[in-house]
Design a protein around this motif. Structure first.
Motif, PDB file in Angstrom:
ATOM      1  N   HIS A 397      86.566  71.314  39.785  1.00 37.30           N
ATOM      2  CA  HIS A 397      87.741  72.047  39.305  1.00 37.30           C
ATOM      3  C   HIS A 397      87.607  72.434  37.828  1.00 37.30           C
ATOM      4  O   HIS A 397      88.382  73.247  37.326  1.00 37.30           O
ATOM      5  CB  HIS A 397      88.988  71.182  39.502  1.00 37.30           C
ATOM      6  CG  HIS A 397      90.279  71.929  39.398  1.00 37.30           C
ATOM      7  ND1 HIS A 397      90.539  73.089  40.115  1.00 37.30           N
ATOM      8  CD2 HIS A 397      91.386  71.692  38.653  1.00 37.30           C
ATOM      9  CE1 HIS A 397      91.748  73.518  39.820  1.00 37.30           C
ATOM     10  NE2 HIS A 397      92.284  72.698  38.936  1.00 37.30           N
ATOM     11  N   LEU A 398      86.612  71.856  37.153  1.00 36.85           N
ATOM     12  CA  LEU A 398      86.421  72.092  35.723  1.00 36.85           C
ATOM     13  C   LEU A 398      86.306  73.577  35.407  1.00 36.85           C
ATOM     14  O   LEU A 398      86.908  74.066  34.435  1.00 36.85           O
ATOM     15  CB  LEU A 398      85.168  71.344  35.242  1.00 36.85           C
ATOM     16  CG  LEU A 398      84.725  71.619  33.794  1.00 36.85           C
ATOM     17  CD1 LEU A 398      85.797  71.203  32.802  1.00 36.85           C
ATOM     18  CD2 LEU A 398      83.416  70.877  33.507  1.00 36.85           C
ATOM     19  N   MET A 399      85.548  74.316  36.201  1.00 37.89           N
ATOM     20  CA  MET A 399      85.344  75.737  35.905  1.00 37.89           C
ATOM     21  C   MET A 399      86.647  76.519  35.994  1.00 37.89           C
ATOM     22  O   MET A 399      86.878  77.445  35.209  1.00 37.89           O
ATOM     23  CB  MET A 399      84.306  76.315  36.863  1.00 37.89           C
ATOM     24  CG  MET A 399      83.671  77.601  36.357  1.00 37.89           C
ATOM     25  SD  MET A 399      82.915  77.465  34.713  1.00 37.89           S
ATOM     26  CE  MET A 399      81.627  76.260  35.022  1.00 37.89           C
ATOM     27  N   ASN A 400      87.523  76.144  36.925  1.00 35.24           N
ATOM     28  CA  ASN A 400      88.832  76.800  37.007  1.00 35.24           C
ATOM     29  C   ASN A 400      89.635  76.567  35.733  1.00 35.24           C
ATOM     30  O   ASN A 400      90.300  77.474  35.220  1.00 35.24           O
ATOM     31  CB  ASN A 400      89.625  76.283  38.214  1.00 35.24           C
ATOM     32  CG  ASN A 400      89.069  76.784  39.533  1.00 35.24           C
ATOM     33  OD1 ASN A 400      88.328  77.761  39.564  1.00 35.24           O
ATOM     34  ND2 ASN A 400      89.422  76.112  40.612  1.00 35.24           N
ATOM     35  N   MET A 401      89.586  75.332  35.231  1.00 34.56           N
ATOM     36  CA  MET A 401      90.299  75.011  33.984  1.00 34.56           C
ATOM     37  C   MET A 401      89.747  75.821  32.817  1.00 34.56           C
ATOM     38  O   MET A 401      90.504  76.365  32.001  1.00 34.56           O
ATOM     39  CB  MET A 401      90.169  73.510  33.680  1.00 34.56           C
ATOM     40  CG  MET A 401      90.844  72.597  34.658  1.00 34.56           C
ATOM     41  SD  MET A 401      90.668  70.883  34.085  1.00 34.56           S
ATOM     42  CE  MET A 401      91.262  70.004  35.510  1.00 34.56           C
ATOM     43  N   LEU A 402      88.424  75.905  32.754  1.00 35.59           N
ATOM     44  CA  LEU A 402      87.798  76.636  31.647  1.00 35.59           C
ATOM     45  C   LEU A 402      88.137  78.121  31.699  1.00 35.59           C
ATOM     46  O   LEU A 402      88.337  78.762  30.657  1.00 35.59           O
ATOM     47  CB  LEU A 402      86.282  76.430  31.673  1.00 35.59           C
ATOM     48  CG  LEU A 402      85.809  74.994  31.379  1.00 35.59           C
ATOM     49  CD1 LEU A 402      84.304  74.890  31.567  1.00 35.59           C
ATOM     50  CD2 LEU A 402      86.205  74.577  29.967  1.00 35.59           C
ATOM     51  N   ASN A 403      88.221  78.669  32.887  1.00 37.77           N
ATOM     52  CA  ASN A 403      88.613  80.072  33.017  1.00 37.77           C
ATOM     53  C   ASN A 403      90.060  80.285  32.596  1.00 37.77           C
ATOM     54  O   ASN A 403      90.403  81.294  31.977  1.00 37.77           O
ATOM     55  CB  ASN A 403      88.405  80.549  34.457  1.00 37.77           C
ATOM     56  CG  ASN A 403      86.943  80.800  34.775  1.00 37.77           C
ATOM     57  OD1 ASN A 403      86.177  81.193  33.897  1.00 37.77           O
ATOM     58  ND2 ASN A 403      86.552  80.560  36.009  1.00 37.77           N
ATOM     59  N   GLN A 404      90.922  79.323  32.932  1.00 38.40           N
ATOM     60  CA  GLN A 404      92.316  79.412  32.507  1.00 38.40           C
ATOM     61  C   GLN A 404      92.440  79.364  30.987  1.00 38.40           C
ATOM     62  O   GLN A 404      93.324  79.997  30.401  1.00 38.40           O
ATOM     63  CB  GLN A 404      93.121  78.260  33.112  1.00 38.40           C
ATOM     64  CG  GLN A 404      93.357  78.380  34.615  1.00 38.40           C
ATOM     65  CD  GLN A 404      93.997  77.128  35.192  1.00 38.40           C
ATOM     66  OE1 GLN A 404      94.443  76.246  34.459  1.00 38.40           O
ATOM     67  NE2 GLN A 404      94.036  77.052  36.512  1.00 38.40           N
ATOM     68  N   LEU A 405      91.532  78.634  30.355  1.00 38.95           N
ATOM     69  CA  LEU A 405      91.553  78.490  28.886  1.00 38.95           C
ATOM     70  C   LEU A 405      90.688  79.547  28.191  1.00 38.95           C
ATOM     71  O   LEU A 405      90.462  79.464  26.984  1.00 38.95           O
ATOM     72  CB  LEU A 405      91.076  77.083  28.503  1.00 38.95           C
ATOM     73  CG  LEU A 405      91.985  75.938  28.994  1.00 38.95           C
ATOM     74  CD1 LEU A 405      91.289  74.592  28.830  1.00 38.95           C
ATOM     75  CD2 LEU A 405      93.312  75.951  28.248  1.00 38.95           C
TER      76      LEU A 405
END
Length: 442
Positions: A397-405
Protein backbone atom coordinates in the motif's frame (compact mmCIF):
# COMPACT_ATOMS: atom_id res chain seq x y z
CA UNK A 1 -31.64 23.32 -5.44
CA UNK A 2 -31.06 20.58 -8.03
CA UNK A 3 -34.10 19.78 -10.15
CA UNK A 4 -34.87 16.40 -11.76
CA UNK A 5 -33.94 16.13 -15.41
CA UNK A 6 -36.25 14.74 -18.06
CA UNK A 7 -35.05 12.84 -21.09
CA UNK A 8 -31.49 12.41 -19.80
CA UNK A 9 -30.97 9.14 -21.69
CA UNK A 10 -31.82 10.90 -24.97
CA UNK A 11 -29.04 13.47 -24.55
CA UNK A 12 -25.77 12.99 -26.41
CA UNK A 13 -22.71 11.91 -24.43
CA UNK A 14 -21.35 15.49 -24.51
CA UNK A 15 -24.68 16.92 -23.38
CA UNK A 16 -24.83 14.46 -20.47
CA UNK A 17 -21.37 15.55 -19.35
CA UNK A 18 -22.24 19.24 -19.71
CA UNK A 19 -25.30 18.83 -17.51
CA UNK A 20 -23.50 16.69 -14.88
CA UNK A 21 -20.47 18.94 -14.56
CA UNK A 22 -22.56 22.14 -14.50
CA UNK A 23 -24.99 20.70 -11.94
CA UNK A 24 -22.74 18.91 -9.45
CA UNK A 25 -19.27 20.47 -9.61
CA UNK A 26 -17.87 23.80 -8.48
CA UNK A 27 -15.15 23.57 -11.12
CA UNK A 28 -16.94 22.19 -14.18
CA UNK A 29 -13.88 22.49 -16.40
CA UNK A 30 -11.68 20.35 -14.14
CA UNK A 31 -14.43 17.77 -13.70
CA UNK A 32 -14.92 17.55 -17.45
CA UNK A 33 -11.18 17.03 -17.96
CA UNK A 34 -11.16 14.23 -15.37
CA UNK A 35 -14.03 12.51 -17.17
CA UNK A 36 -12.64 12.90 -20.68
CA UNK A 37 -9.05 11.89 -19.92
CA UNK A 38 -10.14 8.26 -19.73
CA UNK A 39 -11.78 8.22 -23.14
CA UNK A 40 -10.11 5.88 -25.58
CA UNK A 41 -8.51 7.62 -28.55
CA UNK A 42 -9.65 4.78 -30.80
CA UNK A 43 -13.20 5.88 -31.65
CA UNK A 44 -14.46 2.39 -32.53
CA UNK A 45 -13.13 0.99 -29.26
CA UNK A 46 -14.66 3.86 -27.31
CA UNK A 47 -18.01 3.33 -29.01
CA UNK A 48 -17.83 -0.35 -28.08
CA UNK A 49 -17.36 0.61 -24.42
CA UNK A 50 -20.09 3.25 -24.61
CA UNK A 51 -22.58 0.62 -25.74
CA UNK A 52 -21.89 -1.90 -22.96
CA UNK A 53 -24.26 -0.01 -20.63
CA UNK A 54 -26.60 2.99 -20.65
CA UNK A 55 -25.76 6.65 -20.00
CA UNK A 56 -22.01 6.11 -20.44
CA UNK A 57 -19.89 9.21 -19.92
CA UNK A 58 -16.40 7.70 -19.59
CA UNK A 59 -14.42 4.54 -18.80
CA UNK A 60 -13.53 3.45 -15.28
CA UNK A 61 -10.16 1.72 -15.34
CA UNK A 62 -8.94 -1.03 -13.03
CA UNK A 63 -5.39 -2.39 -13.06
CA UNK A 64 -5.07 -5.56 -15.15
CA UNK A 65 -2.30 -7.65 -13.62
CA UNK A 66 -1.05 -11.22 -13.93
CA UNK A 67 -0.08 -13.91 -11.45
CA UNK A 68 2.41 -16.38 -12.99
CA UNK A 69 3.54 -19.89 -12.03
CA UNK A 70 0.16 -21.46 -11.35
CA UNK A 71 0.60 -25.20 -11.85
CA UNK A 72 -2.92 -26.63 -12.15
CA UNK A 73 -3.34 -30.35 -12.88
CA UNK A 74 0.17 -30.40 -14.33
CA UNK A 75 -0.44 -27.45 -16.68
CA UNK A 76 1.26 -24.09 -16.16
CA UNK A 77 -0.83 -20.91 -16.23
CA UNK A 78 -0.30 -17.19 -15.91
CA UNK A 79 -3.60 -15.94 -14.51
CA UNK A 80 -5.01 -12.50 -15.42
CA UNK A 81 -6.50 -10.48 -12.57
CA UNK A 82 -8.42 -7.19 -12.70
CA UNK A 83 -8.50 -5.59 -9.25
CA UNK A 84 -7.60 -2.37 -7.44
CA UNK A 85 -6.70 -3.78 -4.01
CA UNK A 86 -3.05 -3.70 -3.04
CA UNK A 87 -1.27 -7.03 -2.47
CA UNK A 88 -3.85 -9.35 -4.05
CA UNK A 89 -1.87 -10.12 -7.22
CA UNK A 90 1.39 -10.29 -5.26
CA UNK A 91 -0.13 -12.68 -2.71
CA UNK A 92 -1.59 -14.96 -5.38
CA UNK A 93 1.73 -15.01 -7.23
CA UNK A 94 3.64 -15.83 -4.04
CA UNK A 95 1.27 -18.68 -3.19
CA UNK A 96 1.48 -20.05 -6.75
CA UNK A 97 5.28 -20.06 -6.54
CA UNK A 98 5.18 -21.75 -3.12
CA UNK A 99 3.07 -24.64 -4.45
CA UNK A 100 4.87 -24.88 -7.79
CA UNK A 101 7.50 -27.22 -6.34
CA UNK A 102 5.03 -29.03 -4.09
CA UNK A 103 2.81 -30.57 -6.75
CA UNK A 104 0.78 -27.50 -7.65
CA UNK A 105 -3.00 -27.25 -7.52
CA UNK A 106 -5.25 -30.25 -8.10
CA UNK A 107 -8.70 -29.29 -9.33
CA UNK A 108 -11.83 -31.01 -10.59
CA UNK A 109 -15.33 -30.01 -11.64
CA UNK A 110 -17.86 -31.87 -9.51
CA UNK A 111 -20.99 -30.79 -11.41
CA UNK A 112 -22.20 -28.05 -13.77
CA UNK A 113 -25.98 -27.89 -13.32
CA UNK A 114 -27.64 -24.46 -13.25
CA UNK A 115 -31.05 -23.48 -11.91
CA UNK A 116 -34.01 -21.38 -13.01
CA UNK A 117 -37.48 -20.98 -11.52
CA UNK A 118 -40.98 -19.91 -12.49
CA UNK A 119 -42.63 -18.52 -9.34
CA UNK A 120 -46.42 -18.65 -9.32
CA UNK A 121 -49.50 -18.47 -7.08
CA UNK A 122 -52.20 -21.14 -7.24
CA UNK A 123 -55.42 -21.28 -5.20
CA UNK A 124 -56.72 -24.82 -5.15
CA UNK A 125 -56.07 -28.52 -4.71
CA UNK A 126 -52.41 -29.54 -4.78
CA UNK A 127 -53.29 -33.00 -6.11
CA UNK A 128 -55.01 -31.37 -9.09
CA UNK A 129 -51.95 -29.16 -9.65
CA UNK A 130 -49.75 -32.26 -9.59
CA UNK A 131 -51.95 -33.97 -12.15
CA UNK A 132 -51.86 -30.87 -14.37
CA UNK A 133 -48.07 -30.61 -14.13
CA UNK A 134 -47.69 -34.26 -15.12
CA UNK A 135 -49.69 -33.70 -18.31
CA UNK A 136 -48.17 -30.32 -19.20
CA UNK A 137 -44.48 -31.08 -18.53
CA UNK A 138 -43.78 -32.58 -21.99
CA UNK A 139 -45.38 -29.54 -23.63
CA UNK A 140 -43.28 -27.16 -21.51
CA UNK A 141 -40.18 -28.77 -22.99
CA UNK A 142 -41.65 -29.02 -26.49
CA UNK A 143 -42.59 -25.32 -26.58
CA UNK A 144 -38.98 -24.31 -25.86
CA UNK A 145 -37.49 -26.30 -28.76
CA UNK A 146 -36.96 -23.13 -30.79
CA UNK A 147 -34.84 -21.81 -27.90
CA UNK A 148 -32.96 -24.98 -26.97
CA UNK A 149 -32.21 -26.33 -30.47
CA UNK A 150 -28.69 -24.89 -30.77
CA UNK A 151 -27.79 -25.66 -27.15
CA UNK A 152 -28.96 -29.26 -27.53
CA UNK A 153 -26.78 -29.72 -30.62
CA UNK A 154 -23.76 -28.88 -28.44
CA UNK A 155 -24.85 -31.31 -25.71
CA UNK A 156 -26.67 -28.94 -23.35
CA UNK A 157 -30.25 -27.89 -22.74
CA UNK A 158 -33.03 -28.51 -20.22
CA UNK A 159 -32.22 -31.37 -17.85
CA UNK A 160 -35.44 -31.48 -15.83
CA UNK A 161 -38.43 -29.52 -14.55
CA UNK A 162 -39.95 -30.13 -11.11
CA UNK A 163 -43.10 -28.82 -9.44
CA UNK A 164 -42.30 -27.60 -5.92
CA UNK A 165 -44.82 -26.86 -3.20
CA UNK A 166 -43.67 -23.88 -1.12
CA UNK A 167 -46.95 -23.18 0.66
CA UNK A 168 -45.47 -23.88 4.10
CA UNK A 169 -43.32 -20.80 3.62
CA UNK A 170 -45.83 -18.61 1.75
CA UNK A 171 -49.54 -19.19 1.23
CA UNK A 172 -50.47 -20.42 -2.27
CA UNK A 173 -46.84 -20.20 -3.49
CA UNK A 174 -45.47 -22.84 -5.89
CA UNK A 175 -42.64 -22.98 -8.39
CA UNK A 176 -41.42 -24.72 -11.48
CA UNK A 177 -37.84 -25.58 -10.57
CA UNK A 178 -35.81 -26.24 -13.73
CA UNK A 179 -32.25 -27.48 -14.15
CA UNK A 180 -30.09 -26.66 -17.16
CA UNK A 181 -26.75 -27.48 -18.76
CA UNK A 182 -25.34 -24.49 -20.64
CA UNK A 183 -21.83 -25.80 -21.46
CA UNK A 184 -19.36 -22.97 -22.19
CA UNK A 185 -21.96 -20.20 -21.83
CA UNK A 186 -22.88 -18.74 -18.47
CA UNK A 187 -26.37 -19.11 -19.94
CA UNK A 188 -28.40 -16.38 -18.22
CA UNK A 189 -30.26 -15.26 -21.35
CA UNK A 190 -30.81 -18.84 -22.47
CA UNK A 191 -32.22 -19.89 -19.09
CA UNK A 192 -34.44 -16.82 -18.72
CA UNK A 193 -35.85 -17.26 -22.24
CA UNK A 194 -36.75 -20.88 -21.46
CA UNK A 195 -38.36 -19.90 -18.16
CA UNK A 196 -40.50 -17.21 -19.73
CA UNK A 197 -41.72 -19.71 -22.31
CA UNK A 198 -42.46 -22.23 -19.52
CA UNK A 199 -44.55 -19.57 -17.77
CA UNK A 200 -46.49 -18.67 -20.90
CA UNK A 201 -47.28 -22.32 -21.75
CA UNK A 202 -48.08 -23.22 -18.14
CA UNK A 203 -50.54 -20.35 -17.74
CA UNK A 204 -52.26 -20.92 -21.09
CA UNK A 205 -52.60 -24.70 -20.68
CA UNK A 206 -54.08 -24.29 -17.19
CA UNK A 207 -57.07 -22.47 -18.70
CA UNK A 208 -58.01 -25.67 -20.59
CA UNK A 209 -57.28 -28.32 -17.94
CA UNK A 210 -60.57 -30.11 -17.33
CA UNK A 211 -59.95 -31.02 -13.67
CA UNK A 212 -59.43 -27.39 -12.63
CA UNK A 213 -62.29 -25.29 -11.38
CA UNK A 214 -62.70 -21.81 -12.84
CA UNK A 215 -60.67 -20.30 -9.97
CA UNK A 216 -57.97 -22.97 -10.11
CA UNK A 217 -57.40 -22.49 -13.83
CA UNK A 218 -56.29 -18.89 -13.36
CA UNK A 219 -52.69 -19.37 -12.27
CA UNK A 220 -50.86 -16.15 -11.43
CA UNK A 221 -47.29 -16.06 -12.72
CA UNK A 222 -45.28 -13.82 -10.39
CA UNK A 223 -41.92 -13.97 -12.16
CA UNK A 224 -39.57 -16.18 -14.16
CA UNK A 225 -35.83 -15.87 -13.46
CA UNK A 226 -32.63 -17.87 -13.18
CA UNK A 227 -31.02 -18.37 -9.78
CA UNK A 228 -27.48 -17.28 -9.01
CA UNK A 229 -27.41 -19.91 -6.28
CA UNK A 230 -25.86 -22.87 -8.10
CA UNK A 231 -24.85 -25.45 -5.47
CA UNK A 232 -24.72 -28.10 -8.21
CA UNK A 233 -22.33 -26.11 -10.41
CA UNK A 234 -19.44 -26.99 -8.18
CA UNK A 235 -15.64 -27.10 -8.44
CA UNK A 236 -12.93 -28.27 -6.03
CA UNK A 237 -9.34 -27.04 -5.75
CA UNK A 238 -6.74 -28.59 -3.46
CA UNK A 239 -3.08 -28.39 -2.46
CA UNK A 240 -1.22 -30.88 -0.31
CA UNK A 241 2.28 -31.87 0.75
CA UNK A 242 4.10 -33.53 3.66
CA UNK A 243 4.06 -31.29 6.72
CA UNK A 244 7.86 -31.13 6.76
CA UNK A 245 7.77 -29.43 3.34
CA UNK A 246 5.99 -26.40 4.83
CA UNK A 247 9.36 -25.03 5.77
CA UNK A 248 9.53 -21.47 4.44
CA UNK A 249 9.08 -19.52 7.67
CA UNK A 250 12.04 -18.85 9.97
CA UNK A 251 9.97 -18.09 13.09
CA UNK A 252 7.91 -21.31 13.12
CA UNK A 253 8.71 -24.96 12.53
CA UNK A 254 6.79 -26.71 9.76
CA UNK A 255 4.74 -28.58 12.35
CA UNK A 256 3.84 -25.41 14.27
CA UNK A 257 2.90 -23.59 11.07
CA UNK A 258 0.69 -26.46 9.84
CA UNK A 259 -1.08 -26.68 13.20
CA UNK A 260 -1.71 -22.92 13.40
CA UNK A 261 -2.92 -22.86 9.81
CA UNK A 262 -5.44 -25.66 10.39
CA UNK A 263 -6.63 -23.96 13.58
CA UNK A 264 -7.13 -20.69 11.68
CA UNK A 265 -9.32 -22.47 9.12
CA UNK A 266 -11.31 -24.25 11.83
CA UNK A 267 -12.00 -20.90 13.50
CA UNK A 268 -13.42 -19.65 10.20
CA UNK A 269 -15.57 -22.79 10.01
CA UNK A 270 -17.32 -22.07 13.32
CA UNK A 271 -17.11 -18.27 13.77
CA UNK A 272 -19.21 -16.21 11.30
CA UNK A 273 -17.44 -12.93 12.11
CA UNK A 274 -14.15 -14.49 11.05
CA UNK A 275 -15.70 -16.51 8.21
CA UNK A 276 -16.94 -13.41 6.38
CA UNK A 277 -13.45 -11.89 6.24
CA UNK A 278 -11.90 -15.29 5.51
CA UNK A 279 -14.21 -15.80 2.52
CA UNK A 280 -13.75 -12.20 1.39
CA UNK A 281 -10.07 -13.05 1.00
CA UNK A 282 -10.97 -16.03 -1.18
CA UNK A 283 -13.20 -13.81 -3.29
CA UNK A 284 -10.35 -11.30 -3.74
CA UNK A 285 -8.67 -13.89 -5.93
CA UNK A 286 -11.83 -15.25 -7.52
CA UNK A 287 -13.46 -11.91 -8.39
CA UNK A 288 -10.27 -10.59 -9.97
CA UNK A 289 -10.11 -13.49 -12.44
CA UNK A 290 -13.86 -13.51 -13.02
CA UNK A 291 -13.77 -9.80 -13.89
CA UNK A 292 -10.69 -10.16 -16.12
CA UNK A 293 -12.42 -12.93 -18.09
CA UNK A 294 -15.64 -10.98 -18.64
CA UNK A 295 -17.86 -12.91 -16.24
CA UNK A 296 -20.37 -11.66 -13.67
CA UNK A 297 -18.54 -11.33 -10.37
CA UNK A 298 -21.68 -10.12 -8.55
CA UNK A 299 -23.46 -13.38 -9.40
CA UNK A 300 -20.41 -15.38 -8.32
CA UNK A 301 -20.22 -13.47 -5.01
CA UNK A 302 -23.91 -13.98 -4.25
CA UNK A 303 -23.76 -17.69 -5.06
CA UNK A 304 -20.58 -18.26 -3.06
CA UNK A 305 -21.88 -16.58 0.09
CA UNK A 306 -25.20 -18.43 -0.16
CA UNK A 307 -23.25 -21.69 -0.43
CA UNK A 308 -21.24 -20.72 2.65
CA UNK A 309 -24.57 -20.53 4.54
CA UNK A 310 -26.11 -23.74 3.16
CA UNK A 311 -26.00 -25.56 6.53
CA UNK A 312 -27.83 -22.81 8.41
CA UNK A 313 -24.77 -20.89 9.61
CA UNK A 314 -22.30 -18.84 7.61
CA UNK A 315 -19.00 -20.73 7.46
CA UNK A 316 -15.65 -21.00 5.70
CA UNK A 317 -15.55 -21.99 2.05
CA UNK A 318 -12.12 -23.59 2.52
CA UNK A 319 -10.97 -26.41 4.79
CA UNK A 320 -7.69 -27.87 6.02
CA UNK A 321 -6.43 -30.98 7.80
CA UNK A 322 -3.29 -32.85 8.80
CA UNK A 323 -3.59 -36.60 8.32
CA UNK A 324 -0.79 -39.17 8.40
CA UNK A 325 1.78 -36.39 8.16
CA UNK A 326 0.18 -34.81 5.07
CA UNK A 327 -1.10 -31.23 5.10
CA UNK A 328 -4.13 -30.72 2.84
CA UNK A 329 -5.92 -27.47 2.10
CA UNK A 330 -8.96 -27.38 -0.15
CA UNK A 331 -11.87 -25.34 -1.38
CA UNK A 332 -15.25 -26.27 -2.86
CA UNK A 333 -17.24 -23.44 -4.42
CA UNK A 334 -20.09 -22.96 -6.90
CA UNK A 335 -18.91 -21.12 -10.03
CA UNK A 336 -21.27 -20.55 -12.96
CA UNK A 337 -18.86 -19.21 -15.60
CA UNK A 338 -18.82 -18.83 -19.35
CA UNK A 339 -16.20 -18.50 -22.06
CA UNK A 340 -18.59 -17.67 -24.90
CA UNK A 341 -21.23 -14.96 -25.20
CA UNK A 342 -21.51 -11.64 -23.38
CA UNK A 343 -18.32 -9.65 -22.92
CA UNK A 344 -16.17 -12.67 -23.80
CA UNK A 345 -16.84 -11.96 -27.47
CA UNK A 346 -16.68 -8.16 -27.21
CA UNK A 347 -14.17 -6.78 -24.72
CA UNK A 348 -10.64 -6.71 -26.19
CA UNK A 349 -8.96 -7.35 -22.83
CA UNK A 350 -11.28 -10.26 -22.08
CA UNK A 351 -10.11 -11.82 -25.34
CA UNK A 352 -6.51 -11.25 -24.22
CA UNK A 353 -7.24 -12.85 -20.84
CA UNK A 354 -8.85 -15.95 -22.33
CA UNK A 355 -6.06 -16.42 -24.86
CA UNK A 356 -3.52 -16.09 -22.05
CA UNK A 357 -5.35 -18.96 -20.33
CA UNK A 358 -5.07 -21.17 -23.46
CA UNK A 359 -8.70 -20.49 -24.52
CA UNK A 360 -10.29 -22.57 -21.73
CA UNK A 361 -13.78 -24.00 -21.89
CA UNK A 362 -16.14 -23.20 -19.00
CA UNK A 363 -15.06 -26.24 -16.94
CA UNK A 364 -11.37 -25.40 -17.24
CA UNK A 365 -12.05 -21.76 -16.33
CA UNK A 366 -13.96 -22.91 -13.24
CA UNK A 367 -10.85 -24.80 -12.12
CA UNK A 368 -8.50 -21.89 -12.83
CA UNK A 369 -10.69 -19.49 -10.87
CA UNK A 370 -11.00 -21.88 -7.93
CA UNK A 371 -7.22 -22.29 -7.82
CA UNK A 372 -6.80 -18.50 -7.73
CA UNK A 373 -9.21 -18.29 -4.80
CA UNK A 374 -7.42 -21.05 -2.89
CA UNK A 375 -4.04 -19.43 -3.55
CA UNK A 376 -5.28 -16.10 -2.23
CA UNK A 377 -6.66 -17.76 0.90
CA UNK A 378 -3.44 -19.66 1.50
CA UNK A 379 -1.37 -16.49 1.19
CA UNK A 380 -3.61 -14.58 3.59
CA UNK A 381 -3.65 -17.36 6.21
CA UNK A 382 0.11 -17.83 5.94
CA UNK A 383 0.61 -14.13 6.70
CA UNK A 384 -1.98 -14.09 9.48
CA UNK A 385 -0.46 -17.07 11.28
CA UNK A 386 3.15 -15.90 10.93
CA UNK A 387 4.15 -12.24 10.44
CA UNK A 388 0.63 -10.78 10.52
CA UNK A 389 -1.32 -9.40 7.59
CA UNK A 390 -0.30 -5.76 7.84
CA UNK A 391 3.42 -6.10 7.22
CA UNK A 392 3.05 -7.24 3.63
CA UNK A 393 -0.18 -5.39 2.92
CA UNK A 394 1.06 -2.01 4.09
CA UNK A 395 4.28 -2.31 2.11
CA UNK A 396 2.19 -2.95 -0.99
CA UNK A 397 0.00 0.00 0.00
CA UNK A 398 3.07 2.24 0.34
CA UNK A 399 3.01 3.29 -3.31
CA UNK A 400 -0.61 4.42 -3.02
CA UNK A 401 0.34 6.60 -0.05
CA UNK A 402 3.29 8.08 -1.91
CA UNK A 403 1.10 8.92 -4.88
CA UNK A 404 -1.40 10.62 -2.58
CA UNK A 405 1.47 12.69 -1.16
CA UNK A 406 2.71 13.55 -4.69
CA UNK A 407 6.12 11.97 -4.17
CA UNK A 408 8.59 12.27 -7.03
CA UNK A 409 10.26 9.28 -8.69
CA UNK A 410 13.46 9.86 -6.69
CA UNK A 411 11.51 10.26 -3.44
CA UNK A 412 9.64 7.02 -4.08
CA UNK A 413 12.91 5.17 -4.58
CA UNK A 414 14.28 6.46 -1.27
CA UNK A 415 11.04 5.73 0.58
CA UNK A 416 10.83 2.15 -0.69
CA UNK A 417 14.41 1.57 0.50
CA UNK A 418 13.66 3.13 3.90
CA UNK A 419 10.52 1.07 4.53
CA UNK A 420 12.19 -2.22 3.71
CA UNK A 421 13.24 -2.18 7.35
CA UNK A 422 10.57 0.05 8.94
CA UNK A 423 6.87 -0.29 9.70
CA UNK A 424 4.58 1.33 7.17
CA UNK A 425 1.87 3.61 8.55
CA UNK A 426 0.38 6.73 7.00
CA UNK A 427 1.89 8.89 9.74
CA UNK A 428 5.33 7.26 9.36
CA UNK A 429 5.26 7.75 5.58
CA UNK A 430 4.35 11.43 5.92
CA UNK A 431 7.15 12.05 8.46
CA UNK A 432 9.75 10.18 6.41
CA UNK A 433 8.80 12.06 3.25
CA UNK A 434 9.03 15.42 5.05
CA UNK A 435 12.50 14.47 6.30
CA UNK A 436 13.65 13.53 2.80
CA UNK A 437 12.34 16.80 1.40
CA UNK A 438 13.99 18.84 4.16
CA UNK A 439 17.35 17.18 3.47
CA UNK A 440 16.95 17.87 -0.23
CA UNK A 441 16.34 21.56 0.47
CA UNK A 442 19.47 21.98 2.58
Amino acid sequence: MIKPIKGFSKLSKSEKIEWITATYFNDAKTAKQAIQQYWNTDRKLQQLHDEFIENTITNYYLPFGVAPNFLINGKLYTIPMAIEESSVVAAASKAAKFWLDRGGFKTKVISTTKIGQVHFMYHGSFSKLQAFFKTVKPKLIEDTKHITKSMEKRGGGILDIELRNKTEDLKDYYQLHATFETLDAMGANFINSCLEQFAKTFKMEALHFEEFSEAESHIQIVMSILSNYVPNCLVRAEVSCPVEDLNENKTLSSEEFAHKFVQAVKIAEIEPYRAVTHNKGIMNGIDAVVLATGNDFRAIEAGAHAYASRNGRYSSLSHAEIKDGIFTFWLEIPLALGTVGGLTNLHPLVKVALEMLHQPDAKELMQIVAAAGLAQNFAALRSLTTTGIQEGHMKMHLMNMLNQLHATKDEKKKMVAYFKHNTVTHNAVEKALISIRMLADE
